[in-house]
Scaffold this active site. Structure first.
Site, short mmCIF file in Angstrom:
data_model
loop_
_atom_site.label_atom_id
_atom_site.label_comp_id
_atom_site.label_asym_id
_atom_site.label_seq_id
_atom_site.Cartn_x
_atom_site.Cartn_y
_atom_site.Cartn_z
N ASP A 1 30.62 -47.74 5.60
CA ASP A 1 31.45 -48.27 4.53
C ASP A 1 32.15 -49.56 4.99
O ASP A 1 32.84 -50.23 4.21
CB ASP A 1 32.43 -47.23 3.97
N SER A 2 31.91 -49.94 6.26
CA SER A 2 32.28 -51.29 6.73
C SER A 2 31.65 -52.35 5.84
O SER A 2 32.08 -53.50 5.85
CB SER A 2 31.83 -51.49 8.17
N GLU B 1 36.04 -43.65 17.44
CA GLU B 1 36.39 -45.08 17.31
C GLU B 1 37.76 -45.39 17.91
O GLU B 1 38.75 -44.72 17.61
CB GLU B 1 36.36 -45.45 15.81
N LYS C 1 28.06 -39.12 7.13
CA LYS C 1 29.20 -39.19 8.05
C LYS C 1 30.50 -39.14 7.25
O LYS C 1 30.61 -39.77 6.21
CB LYS C 1 29.13 -40.48 8.86
N GLU D 1 35.00 -38.91 7.72
CA GLU D 1 36.12 -39.14 8.63
C GLU D 1 37.15 -38.02 8.51
O GLU D 1 37.60 -37.72 7.39
CB GLU D 1 36.80 -40.47 8.28
N ASP E 1 27.44 -43.36 5.32
CA ASP E 1 28.86 -43.02 5.22
C ASP E 1 29.22 -42.44 3.86
O ASP E 1 28.83 -42.99 2.83
CB ASP E 1 29.70 -44.30 5.39
O1 KIV Z 1 31.66 -48.06 8.53
C1 KIV Z 1 31.24 -48.27 9.67
O2 KIV Z 1 30.54 -49.25 9.94
C2 KIV Z 1 31.58 -47.33 10.72
C3 KIV Z 1 31.42 -47.80 12.12
C4 KIV Z 1 32.59 -48.62 12.48
C5 KIV Z 1 31.20 -46.70 13.07
O3 KIV Z 1 32.03 -46.25 10.45
#
Ligand code: KIV
Length: 264
Positions: A45-46, A181, A112, A114, A84
């Site tokens: 989600d970056s 992280e 993934k 969090e 994500d």
């Molecule tokens: O969203 C993302 O790119 C991430 C990485 C920083 C691991 O979660």
């Protein structure tokens, strides 16, 4: 080169072969990274920050991640594709199931999310329904406003102990991989040693089972900000393919991250 599976990633940890990972958001970069034998591609989600120009990851939607996951899947032959679950997309069981199904149908092999031990029921419910899960601890960017900024986590003993307990709880709930992280090197090492599942670090020191970077940071082309834990491999090598290869080689032989890219 064979397809990378979660069993292979777990075996890599057991045999001490470092796992290499990058974010990717489109078919062309996915193909380039895959051809250099990256192990894992994350549709992070970056993308909100590096593609959409947002200040944080909170505005990213499941539709956004699914769109980029479909593109990455099309460019990928062998790498393991991880997607994500964006902010608030796993707030209720029904949302979690619907949104995880959307990302798996778009081409992810694992999702993934969090959070710490509070996520255990969610993780077991997904795994029971056939959705593999990767946890994400330490600096979890979806909680940036709770942390008061993008800050290193787990620096005091109580927080470090709690983070290790959370990591063990996630593994026991069925998580098969963990992203860790922005934590001190000693905590990155302790978490990796406490788990049998692979721990992929980003700003978590050299002793995790693998490393991940946001691709724009690895190329030194992020719009606003270059995190301390990242490195511009493009500047060092002069072309994109060599930059990716050097990143992979440096992670595999343990030269990246060095002390300049880690936290004490
Ligand atoms: O969203 C993302 O790119 C991430 C990485 C920083 C691991 O979660």
């Amino acid at each position: 080169m064979k397809k990378v599976t979660i069993s292979r990633l777990i075996a890599q940890k057991a045999e001490g072969t470092k796992i290499t990972a990058l974010t990717a958001y489109d078919a062309s970069f996915a193909k380039m990274f895959d051809e250099q034998h990256i192990d894992v591609l994350l549709i992070g989600d970056s993308l909100g920050m590096v593609l959409q120009g947002e200040d944080d990851t909170l505005p990213v939607t499941v539709t956004d991640v699914a769109y980029h996951t479909r593109a990455v899947r099309k460019g990928t032959q062998n790498a393991f594709v991880l997607a994500d679950m964006p902010f608030m997309s796993y707030a209720t069981p029904q949302d979690t199931f619907t949104n995880a199904a959307t990302l798996m149908a778009a081409g992810a092999s694992m999702v993934k999310m969090e959070g710490g031990a509070w996520l255990c029921d969610t993780i077991s419910a997904l795994v029971e329904r056939g959705v593999p899960v990767c946890g994400h601890l330490g600096l979890t960017p979806q909680s940036v406003h709770v942390f008061g900024g993008f800050k290193v986590q787990g620096r005091d003993n109580d927080k470090a102990t709690k983070l290790i307990e959370d990591a063990i709880a996630l593994e026991q709930a069925g998580a098969q991989m963990l992203v860790l992280e922005c934590v001190p090197t000693s905590l990155g090492k302790a978490v990796s040693e406490a788990l049998t599942i692979p721990v992929i670090g980003i700003g978590a020191g050299p002793e995790t089972d693998g490393q991940i970077l946001v691709m724009h940071d690895m190329f030194g082309i992020s719009a606003n900000y270059m995190p301390k834990f990242s490195k511009n491999f493009l500047m060092e090598t002069g072309d994109m393919r060599s930059a990716v290869k050097k990143y992979i080689d440096d992670v595999k032989n343990g030269t990246f991250p060095g002390p300049a890219h880690s936290f004490e």
